[in-house]
Design a protein around this motif. Sequence first.
Motif, PDB file in Angstrom:
ATOM      1  N   HIS A  77       0.826  -1.206   0.000  1.00 47.87           N
ATOM      2  CA  HIS A  77       0.000   0.000   0.000  1.00 47.87           C
ATOM      3  C   HIS A  77       0.867   1.265   0.000  1.00 47.87           C
ATOM      4  N   ARG A  78       1.864   1.271   0.879  1.00 49.01           N
ATOM      5  CA  ARG A  78       2.761   2.432   0.945  1.00 49.01           C
ATOM      6  C   ARG A  78       3.500   2.631  -0.371  1.00 49.01           C
ATOM      7  N   LEU A  79       3.987   1.512  -0.909  1.00 49.84           N
ATOM      8  CA  LEU A  79       4.784   1.579  -2.123  1.00 49.84           C
ATOM      9  C   LEU A  79       3.924   2.065  -3.279  1.00 49.84           C
ATOM     10  N   TYR A  80       2.696   1.564  -3.340  1.00 47.54           N
ATOM     11  CA  TYR A  80       1.831   1.882  -4.469  1.00 47.54           C
ATOM     12  C   TYR A  80       1.328   3.317  -4.372  1.00 47.54           C
ATOM     13  N   GLN A  81       0.955   3.724  -3.158  1.00 46.20           N
ATOM     14  CA  GLN A  81       0.486   5.105  -2.996  1.00 46.20           C
ATOM     15  C   GLN A  81       1.613   6.097  -3.204  1.00 46.20           C
ATOM     16  N   SER A  82       2.819   5.669  -2.829  1.00 43.22           N
ATOM     17  CA  SER A  82       4.026   6.444  -3.111  1.00 43.22           C
ATOM     18  C   SER A  82       3.860   7.913  -2.761  1.00 43.22           C
ATOM     19  N   GLU A  83       3.608   8.170  -1.498  1.00 44.07           N
ATOM     20  CA  GLU A  83       3.396   9.544  -1.053  1.00 44.07           C
ATOM     21  C   GLU A  83       4.729  10.266  -0.880  1.00 44.07           C
ATOM     22  N   GLU A  84       4.609  11.488  -0.387  1.00 43.07           N
ATOM     23  CA  GLU A  84       5.787  12.346  -0.221  1.00 43.07           C
ATOM     24  C   GLU A  84       6.922  11.619   0.509  1.00 43.07           C
ATOM     25  N   SER A  85       6.557  10.775   1.482  1.00 42.54           N
ATOM     26  CA  SER A  85       7.562  10.181   2.357  1.00 42.54           C
ATOM     27  C   SER A  85       8.207   8.942   1.759  1.00 42.54           C
ATOM     28  N   VAL A  86       7.771   8.503   0.573  1.00 43.21           N
ATOM     29  CA  VAL A  86       8.191   7.172   0.115  1.00 43.21           C
ATOM     30  C   VAL A  86       9.697   7.095  -0.100  1.00 43.21           C
ATOM     31  N   LYS A  87      10.296   8.207  -0.558  1.00 48.37           N
ATOM     32  CA  LYS A  87      11.740   8.171  -0.837  1.00 48.37           C
ATOM     33  C   LYS A  87      12.535   7.971   0.439  1.00 48.37           C
ATOM     34  N   GLY A 142      12.150   4.527   1.789  1.00 47.32           N
ATOM     35  CA  GLY A 142      12.982   3.590   1.021  1.00 47.32           C
ATOM     36  C   GLY A 142      14.420   3.636   1.487  1.00 47.32           C
TER      37      GLY A 142
END
Lengths: 263, 402, 244
Positions: free
Chosen positions: B266-276, B279
């Motif tokens: 879910h986090r990866l797919y939504q890829s919000e501001e914080s995803v980088k 990661g």
Amino acid sequence: MNKRQFLKGMILFIPAGQLLETLARQAEAAGPGKPKPAKPDAEPDMGLGDYQPADHWYGMGIEIDKCIGCNRCAEACKAENDVPQEPFFFRTWVERYRVMHDGEARVECISVNPQQRGELQEDRDVLRTFFVPKLCNQCAHPPCVQVCPVGATFSTRDGVVLIDKDRCIGCRYCIQACPYGARYFDHRTSTADKCTFCYHRITRGLLPACVEVCPTQARIFGDLRSKASRLVRFQRMNKIGVLKPALNTEPKVYYAQLDGEVR
Amino acid sequence: MIAEIPKGLSELLGQVTGYIYPNEIEIHWSILIVVYPYVTGLVAGAFILASLVKVFNVKDVQPTYRLSLLTALAFLLVAPFPLLLHLGHPERSFEIFLTPHLTSAMAMFGFVYAWYLMGVLLLEIWFEYRRDLVVLAGQERGPLRWIHRVLTLFSKDVSDQAVAFDKKAIKAITIVGIPSAFLLHGYVGFIFGSVKANPWWGSVLMPIVFLMSAIVSGIAMVIFLYMVITAMRNERIDMRCLDRIASFLFYAVIVDFSLEALDFIHRLYQSEESVKILGKLISLKLFMNLVVLQILLGMLIPLAILVIARLRHFNEDMRKLLYFTAVILIQMGIFSTRWNVVIGGQLFSKSFRGLMTYKMEMTGLEGLLTALVLLALPFVILTVLVRILPTRRLQDPLPEVL
Amino acid sequence: MKFPEQVRRLAAVTAVVLAAVLVVRFVVIPASYFSTKLHRANAVKREVARPVSFAGVLACRECHEEQFDAKSHGYHKNVACETCHGPSAKHADDPMTVKPYAPRDRKFCPVCHAYDAARPTGFPQINPTAHNPLKPCITCHNPHDPVPPEVPHECSACHAQIARTKALSSHALLECTTCHTASEQHKVAPRSALPTKPQTREFCGQCHASGAANPDAPKVDLAAHGGAYLCWQCHYPHQPEGME
């Protein structure tokens, strides 16, 4: 079954001694033999004299294009508020942003390394560069207040978030809950600490220390209740942004010329 | 001590990558706060295993019923200590009971804890043990007799009617107890899941993930204790029971894994501001703890072991060995899970631009040594508890009461 | 329904414990302890009672009207006194014994005025290593009314580069004619009437020899310093701090 009682004892009776001691201290602080307010609704004495908190609603404006990154604000804050001198404890600080041609933003905190101020040379790879002062946003909807388990941090009627250091248990949940990194743990008192908008100054009609010393008037302090205040004028004259608006904390520190890279 | 803190922090300054807010250099929630959800998770998991017997009538699991209850109690008694030791002002902790701030998830701790301890666990244990203790007190001499008599509140009634009431009471308590156990640990998850400032924590799935991993760890802990205790007493392990609990463990791990995978995807797919930054957090700071310890060693390998143990018809000793390996790996994995949530959530800046480092103290109040003592303490308490409260039910018909 | 004996015992214990809790809660602990309002009032009271370190411009103005007026028209009109002089509430309370800080050395002004690419365009900035090094800023700039000093510019129409260099050097305030004598003819036909240039070490020594009259100029012992070299072989006279 004695275990049951023993456990209740653990939870209730053993701390009772400390409890009574603390109570005695707090009762003393409340004033010797202080009668309870006649009406339950009556405001207890807050030592404010004629000052009426309910008549004010404070905020701060920051004009990014005026900040020269001299760090006088952060230094004045430490002097005024007895903030520990080490570069890990700040009620306010200044960041320097460099947005590069490739879109990457490089940030450093010149309050941590004040010798860095005034030494950034021209660089062809830099697209734009500027300073941003940061401090507690004195949110109207503060997450730190929401999470405090004992209600030791609270919003005053005039819109300032304060900490009751006699009640703070030092759990640091508020520090975790603040999206702006504006709180720190004061190891001398073992309690959380943060910017108070210099509450002891503003209630005497003085400006917060950081605003007082800002040489370019990049910081503007004012009362949002008063239509004539400098802050209201600032809001009228500028396009305003706040930090992390998506978190719905409703910050009361308003930035003019806020860059999208600023978080 | 206080003067040392800035010194320790300046050492950390060199290990910051990227930009962090200046106040963020200090990691506020230490290993003790890792121990806390780990311990309460074991409580909730062990209790839910015990409830299977009473509510869902899973007769096979009966031999571990009392052990599960005592395990839950032993860990629950230790649960407040990591919190207490971590507070800046532990002497003010009673404020949480007396003047709780009702909008705070943490303020509920006192009530949830007190309710679960007194309203559920101690009551259930009392009703479960009362008949046996009355009987035992009748046969014994010396201090143990007095301990047992006090524990039964000097009641002597072991008539069928009285015992039937005990049983009814246990059932009622268990039915209340399951949601309470969910509350106890789901609420711990909520403490983290409700922090909107922190994208690693702030997730609606957090309480449920906490709960499922709690059930996994609790069941695994009871299997571990059951195997150790029977070995120490030179008794035979009830393999029907063990196989059955292992199958519950298997399902619990599957659900837990699915939930955590869902959260991750879910986090990866939504890829919000914080995803980088998240990661980077995983690849630079948590790779060993998250990918290797938590997911691979703590979840996938035990899952594979449990599958193999189910599919192949191994002999008893082989199955015992497989189960034992699996539960130890699972304990380690769940501890890593707690670590990755609590410490991991504090290793990246809320500016999403940099990573911090946690340097664990060794001997300090919030250091590794304290954590190890707190983790060992429940086992000490459990040793005392099983001395006083026998884990095996007295056989019917009862011996003559004197 | 009749409850069995054990339940009555349990109920009795529970009742005792509950009663104890209630007694502690409602009798032992004073009601004011539970008053959030009172706690917060006390916290506010403590907060507002804290001492002030920065007195504020209005307090300064009460005694220093003259400086305030000087400042009020210049570029520093919005700079508070305590921005430079530091927290001075103690001085305001006891002006005779406590004296505020007055920054006089070169380190202070570059805090704001050193060049930094992140500073807003148009804000006056200098390069502290090149801008008249070693001299305290206040020799040329009055901090209460800081205007760039009036530098001689009669030759700058043709010698702009030299003028710009000299304007930032410690020779900034010297007229060109202090060292060069130029005839009127030089303005009309520059090549045909060249100005003079100093020829001897003693020329620089008029200001820089030990015992020379000029109090601001750094002094050297001409006999010992530099041996047989001429001064301008090491010191560029238009920016004498730079050792080219």
